[in-house]
Design an enzyme around this catalytic site. Structure first.
Site, short mmCIF file in Angstrom:
data_model
loop_
_atom_site.label_atom_id
_atom_site.label_comp_id
_atom_site.label_asym_id
_atom_site.label_seq_id
_atom_site.Cartn_x
_atom_site.Cartn_y
_atom_site.Cartn_z
N GLU A 1 50.58 11.75 45.28
CA GLU A 1 49.12 11.80 45.14
C GLU A 1 48.74 13.03 44.33
O GLU A 1 49.48 14.02 44.34
CB GLU A 1 48.46 11.96 46.53
N LYS B 1 47.15 16.55 43.74
CA LYS B 1 46.77 17.65 44.63
C LYS B 1 45.41 18.15 44.17
O LYS B 1 45.27 18.80 43.14
CB LYS B 1 47.80 18.77 44.56
N ASP C 1 42.26 20.33 43.88
CA ASP C 1 42.06 21.76 44.07
C ASP C 1 40.66 22.03 44.60
O ASP C 1 39.73 22.26 43.85
CB ASP C 1 42.28 22.49 42.74
N TYR D 1 42.32 11.86 51.99
CA TYR D 1 43.71 11.43 51.80
C TYR D 1 44.49 11.26 53.10
O TYR D 1 45.69 11.08 53.08
CB TYR D 1 44.47 12.39 50.88
N LYS E 1 53.68 22.12 41.96
CA LYS E 1 52.62 22.77 41.18
C LYS E 1 52.95 22.71 39.69
O LYS E 1 54.06 23.00 39.30
CB LYS E 1 52.48 24.23 41.61
N CYS F 1 41.16 61.42 31.09
CA CYS F 1 40.86 60.34 32.02
C CYS F 1 39.42 59.89 31.79
O CYS F 1 38.51 60.72 31.79
CB CYS F 1 41.03 60.83 33.45
N CYS G 1 37.23 61.05 34.97
CA CYS G 1 36.94 62.43 35.39
C CYS G 1 37.23 63.43 34.28
O CYS G 1 37.09 64.63 34.49
CB CYS G 1 37.75 62.78 36.64
N CYS H 1 46.21 59.98 35.13
CA CYS H 1 45.23 61.03 35.29
C CYS H 1 45.85 62.08 36.20
O CYS H 1 46.44 61.75 37.23
CB CYS H 1 43.97 60.43 35.92
N CYS I 1 40.26 62.83 41.25
CA CYS I 1 39.54 61.91 40.36
C CYS I 1 38.86 60.83 41.20
O CYS I 1 39.50 60.21 42.05
CB CYS I 1 40.53 61.29 39.39
S1 IVH Z 1 48.13 16.42 52.55
C1 IVH Z 1 49.95 18.82 56.39
N1 IVH Z 1 47.24 15.55 50.25
O1 IVH Z 1 46.58 21.08 49.64
C2 IVH Z 1 49.13 19.04 55.16
N2 IVH Z 1 46.79 17.81 50.85
O2 IVH Z 1 48.67 23.33 50.49
C3 IVH Z 1 48.66 17.73 54.65
N3 IVH Z 1 45.49 19.03 49.20
O3 IVH Z 1 45.65 22.12 52.85
C4 IVH Z 1 47.92 17.89 53.41
N4 IVH Z 1 45.27 17.38 47.78
O4 IVH Z 1 43.86 21.20 51.33
C5 IVH Z 1 47.33 16.60 51.09
N5 IVH Z 1 46.51 14.63 48.25
C6 IVH Z 1 46.58 15.67 49.10
C7 IVH Z 1 46.00 16.91 48.80
C8 IVH Z 1 46.13 17.97 49.72
C9 IVH Z 1 44.97 18.64 48.04
C10 IVH Z 1 45.37 20.39 49.77
C11 IVH Z 1 45.04 20.45 51.24
C12 IVH Z 1 46.13 21.22 51.88
C13 IVH Z 1 46.72 21.95 50.72
C14 IVH Z 1 48.19 22.17 50.99
#
Ligand code: IVH
Length: 676
Positions: free
Chosen positions: A114, A116, A118, A225, A315, A409, A412, A433, A438
């Site tokens: 899925e 992630k 932000d 999710y 990431k 500096c 000062c 410095c 300072c």
């Molecule tokens: S599942 C047990 N699914 O990422 C944790 N988290 O570092 C289950 N997040 O705290 C999280 N997209 O805030 C899950 N598709 C996704 C997500 C997601 C963003 C965030 C969530 C979580 C953090 C994990």
């Protein structure tokens, strides 16, 4: 109209509006025109005006917000809200899959990938199908009740369709749309307010407002999710793919796209594909979440203290952008170091607006040949501080100017010198410095003392410390404990309430663990790790002060450099006076870590290094065992290492241990040594 007639009509109108909201906000497929929608909404408001008793929590009128709240109530989560482990490379991802395979031998594993999102993690609870309570993640165990603010998010259903369970808790992420974020920041700049650094901060800031009407104006949205507690339990909700479909039928917005995968290769394909399309999503996506599909297998895989073993976040690497260097300014830190800072033409990278970046030091600027007026490539990954990568030489006009470092500096006007290296830096690189009084250094030292990682003083943020120093009220950490309420409350933009809060924070800090105080003193080379190890080895600050060089270097984290730095610090009469005043103020000089290890334990004085993947213990679990038995865990193998615990795919650390003749243990041997 009788009350009964009004009630029927009100419910019908509400139901129509719920449906139209869903069609418009979740399906992007409106069924009626805006004026038609407005007509329905106005009729609903008219009825509520005449019969105020009909205003229910799930009425569409509740989306615009009411009177400001006084505070958010704390709410305990039904199940803790955990976070995820991160990985940054495809290899680490393969290792993760192997790890799960070892946990679940013989099982065929189905995965789901899925985006992630932000944003800000939240949970929504529905009782009798009505949206009852929405909570932030908080510390994972308890969060803030932000129900009123969440109601303003139009894609959150206020009521679930017929047939939904009596009680269901769903979890997801609130975010600010990319376009909404850009517009919000434009507006803030126009109003002279500071822009938000990134959409996540903007979403957090928005949800934290007590004025719900203001929240309603922010372009917030949500992705759901997962499900938490469901009552009665739904037996068929046993896989992530099924849950996501089910959430959709309940009217929730789920991730833009997901990928079912059966092998590591397919996972990697999915992650690459997501990387290509993620910029078309309405929200910032900083990675992929890889989850085991089957809930039964998830249960068997289990959790560590912080995160599930059945999921991981991948990431994406840093994003780059080009922008112009308008000017270079100089920042003076707590050690007096002069750091050049790039003042940039603001540019959006990895979801945040970047207008400043560190240039580290003079040598670094020369090496990259950075000149004022240059076009620079800058890089940023998520929350990481932006960095300057290189100069775009092809964009040079010839009018760029070299930056000349000051010989005074800027704070000062004291002389600066090319000092001996501190920390990891080589000698002569950093300009410092030379005036320890300072104001920038004074400010930096006190800011450091108050920081969360040090004495953790509530309300003692950098802005307040700056004001206190400028007003001449404090010159060192001990002065903080002489402050009176009227002095603090008298500062600009300080109310009595925040002043009291800060004074309470100071009072609370008197009981902090000794290692925090040692770290807070800001002694060169004494980071949190060394501070903790000193606090483990000495019962009190006085014992530490009296310790000989030999006693100090017996500690495995302490070498000659740290011992010399400590000796130099304690020898300075100004520091001696500081300590006496802190003692008089009632600060705790006794180490609680020391009493814990006072009776020698099985691993007292022993240093372990963990490498590779152990068959059943996670790294954290192995480390916890070592520490609870009085041992220490180090990241690298040296002559001081007593044991290396090696698992699968152990690499260079294992080789080094063999070379140095350090004892090597496998998991079984390690557990035996632990006495298990
Ligand atoms: S599942 C047990 N699914 O990422 C944790 N988290 O570092 C289950 N997040 O705290 C999280 N997209 O805030 C899950 N598709 C996704 C997500 C997601 C963003 C965030 C969530 C979580 C953090 C994990």
């Amino acid at each position: 109209m009788t009350l009964t007639e009004a009630q029927t009509l009100h419910f019908e109108l509400a139901a129509q509006i719920w449906q139209h909201d869903h069609a418009y906000y979740n399906l992007a497929n409106p069924a009626i025109t805006d004026p038609e929608y407005d007509r329905l909404y106005r009729r609903l408001l008219d009825i509520e005006k005449e019969f105020p008793d009909l205003i229910t929590a799930d009425s569409p009128s509740q989306r615009v917000g009411g009177a400001p709240l006084k505070e958010f109530k704390s709410v305990q989560h039904l199940n803790p809200m955990l976070s995820l482990d991160n990985t940054y490379s495809e290899n680490e991802l393969r290792e993760f899959v192997s790890r799960v395979r070892r946990l679940l031998p013989g099982e065929s594993l189905d995965w789901i990938v899925e985006p992630k999102v932000d944003g800000v993690a939240i949970s929504l609870r529905y009782e009798n199908r009505v949206f009852a309570i929405g909570v932030t993640r908080g510390d994972g165990t308890t969060g803030d009740d932000i129900t009123a603010n969440l109601r303003t998010i139009r894609s959150i259903p206020l009521r679930l369709p017929d047939g939904a369970p009596n009680m269901i808790e769903v979890r997801g992420e609130v975010y600010l749309t990319r376009t909404g974020f850009a517009k919000l920041n434009d507006d803030r700049i126009a109003l002279g307010e500071p822009p938000f650094a990134n959409p996540r901060n903007a979403a957090t800031g928005s949800l934290k407002q007590l004025d719900t009407r203001a929240v309603a104006k922010r372009p917030l949205d949500i992705v759901i999710y997962g499900v938490g507690v469901v009552e009665p339990k739904q037996q068929d909700l046993d896989r992530q793919a099924v849950v996501l479909e089910y959430l959709k039928t309940l009217g929730f917005k789920t991730p833009e796209r997901t990928w079912p995968c059966h092998s590591p290769d397919l996972l990697i394909d999915a992650i690459r594909e997501l990387d290509e399309i993620r910029h078309s999503f309405p929200y910032e996506t900083d990675g992929a979440v890889i989850k085991l599909d089957s809930f039964l297998l998830r249960e068997r895989a289990g959790f560590t203290a912080k995160s599930p073993r059945w999921a991981i976040a991948f990431k994406y690497a840093a994003e780059q952008a080009e922008t112009k260097l308008k000017a270079v300014t100089i920042q003076v830190g707590r050690t007096g170091a002069l750091t050049p800072v790039a003042e940039l033409e603001p540019v959006l990278v990895a979801g945040s607006t970047v207008s400043r970046a560190t240039l580290h030091n003079e040598e670094e600027m020369r090496r990259k040949d950075i000149r004022i007026g240059d076009t620079l490539v800058i890089e940023k990954a998520g929350e990481v501080i932006p960095a300057v990568v290189s100069v775009v030489l092809s964009k040079r006009s010839g009018n760029e100017k070299l930056f000349l470092f000051p010989n005074k500096c800027p704070e000062c006007e004291a002389k600066v010198s090319r000092s001996i290296g501190q920390g990891d830096e080589p000698s002569g690189v950093v300009l410092r410095c030379t005036n320890s009084d300072c104001p920038a250094q004074v400010r930096g030292r006190i800011e450091h003392w108050c920081r969360r990682g040090a004495m953790d003083i509530e309300g003692g943020g950098d802005v307040l410390i700056g004001q206190l120093v400028r007003a001449g009220l404090v010159r060192n950490a001990a002065d903080l404990y002489t402050l009176r309420l009227d002095q603090v409350a008298g500062l600009e933009r300080m109310g009595e309430k925040s002043a009291l809060n800060f004074l309470h924070g100071l009072e609370a800090s008197k009981q902090r663990d000794l290692w925090r105080l040692i770290f807070g003193l800001g002694i060169f080379h004494v980071g949190t790790g060394v501070a903790k190890s000193l606090a483990r080895n000495f019962a009190s600050l006085d014992d530490l002060r009296r310790a000989s060089r030999e006693q100090l270097t017996e500690i495995s984290e302490v070498g000659d450099v740290i011992a010399a730095s400590l000796a130099q610090w304690f020898a300075d009469p100004r520091n001696q006076e500081l300590l006496e005043r802190l003692r008089e103020a009632g600060l705790n000089f006794q180490s609680s870590l020391h009493t814990v290890t006072a009776a020698p334990k099985r691993f007292s004085g022993k240093t372990f290094v963990l490498t590779g993947t152990l068959p059943s213990l996670s790294r954290d679990e192995a480390a916890a065992r070592i520490e609870s038995l009085g041992g220490k865990v180090s990241g690298s193998v040296s002559k001081k290492t007593d044991y290396v615990v090696a698992g699968d795919e152990a690499g260079s650390k294992l080789e080094k241990a063999q070379k140095l003749g350090v004892s090597i243990l496998d998991e079984a041997e390690f557990l035996k040594l632990c006495g298990e």
